[in-house]
Design a protein around this motif. Sequence first.
Motif, PDB file in Angstrom:
ATOM      1  N   THR A   1       0.247  39.565   4.141  1.00 44.68           N
ATOM      2  CA  THR A   1       1.308  40.353   4.776  1.00 44.68           C
ATOM      3  C   THR A   1       0.739  41.628   5.407  1.00 44.68           C
ATOM      4  O   THR A   1       1.124  42.021   6.516  1.00 44.68           O
TER       5      THR A   1
ATOM      6  N   MET B   1       4.737  36.905  14.110  1.00 43.59           N
ATOM      7  CA  MET B   1       3.714  37.470  13.217  1.00 43.59           C
ATOM      8  C   MET B   1       2.376  37.433  13.947  1.00 43.59           C
ATOM      9  O   MET B   1       1.913  36.350  14.349  1.00 43.59           O
TER      10      MET B   1
ATOM     11  N   ALA C   1      -0.985  30.555   8.697  1.00 42.01           N
ATOM     12  CA  ALA C   1       0.414  30.951   8.508  1.00 42.01           C
ATOM     13  C   ALA C   1       1.296  29.707   8.436  1.00 42.01           C
ATOM     14  O   ALA C   1       2.490  29.751   8.742  1.00 42.01           O
TER      15      ALA C   1
ATOM     16  N   ALA D   1       8.404  30.657   5.949  1.00 43.69           N
ATOM     17  CA  ALA D   1       8.454  32.026   5.425  1.00 43.69           C
ATOM     18  C   ALA D   1       9.689  32.140   4.530  1.00 43.69           C
ATOM     19  O   ALA D   1      10.678  31.412   4.712  1.00 43.69           O
TER      20      ALA D   1
ATOM     21  N   PRO E   1       5.868  36.236   4.388  1.00 43.48           N
ATOM     22  CA  PRO E   1       5.087  35.197   5.074  1.00 43.48           C
ATOM     23  C   PRO E   1       4.778  34.008   4.152  1.00 43.48           C
ATOM     24  O   PRO E   1       4.802  34.149   2.919  1.00 43.48           O
TER      25      PRO E   1
END
Length: 228
Positions: free
Chosen positions: A100, A123, A133, A137, A194
Motif C-alpha cells: 500500500t 493504483m 496487484a 481489492a 490493495p
Amino acid sequence: MKYTRIAALAAIGVAASLSLTACGGNDSGKDSSSKRSSSSSSSSSSSSEDGSKAESGSDSDSSKSKAGGAKSGSGQDTKAGAGAANGATETGGKVTFCKTQDLAIDARDAATDEASGRIDITMINRGSTTCSATGFAGVDIKDTDNTSNPIERGNAQPRITTLKPGDAAVFNLAYDIDNTGDSLTHPTDILVTPPNETHTVSLKWPAGAGEIKGAYTDVQVYPTHTTK
C-alpha cells in the motif's frame, strides 16, 4: 635242552604280546588325537561362522542407520527448499504483491450514462521494483452516519496485473444510479485495501458521482487490470 627251548618259546610269546599291545596303544592314540583335532576344527569353524554372522549383523545395522540418517536429512532439505520457494522476495521469476505504501491511489467518477454508475480506482506503482496487484481489492464505503459497509465482489475472474515502476492498475465499483433524489445512502469515503495487503487508504467519494440506488449491498467491486 628241552627246558631251554620251552623258555625261548615263552620269551618269544611274551615279546609278541608286548609288540601287539604297543601297536594297539599307538592306534588308540591316533584316534584320540584325530578326534581332538576334528573337535578343535569344528569349534574353530563354528566360532568363525558366529563371528561372521555378528559382523554381518553389525554391517546391516550400520547400513540401516546410514539409510535412516539420509532420509532424515532429505526431509530437512525438502523443508528448507520449500521455505525458500515461499519466500517473500523476488526469486525465480516470482514477484511480491504491491505494498500500500508504494501505491499512489485515487478515485474518480467514470459513469458513461445516467443509469449506470461507475467509479474507477487507480493504483500507480511508485516503488522501485516490479510488483503484483492481481486480484480483488478490499473495499468499504463510509456513510455520513460513520458506518462502514463492505462491498461485495462482482462476478468476474481476476487477471494477472503486474506493475513495473510507474505502471498503473485500475479496478471499478459498479452500481445503479438513483435519479429520484430519495436515495437512502450518503457515501463520504471509500476505504481501499490493495489485493493481498492489510493497510488501508481512505479516498473521498468522487464529487458529481451519481447517488446509489438501493443499498450498499447493491454495489459491486471488480478485479484489478492494467490500463495498457
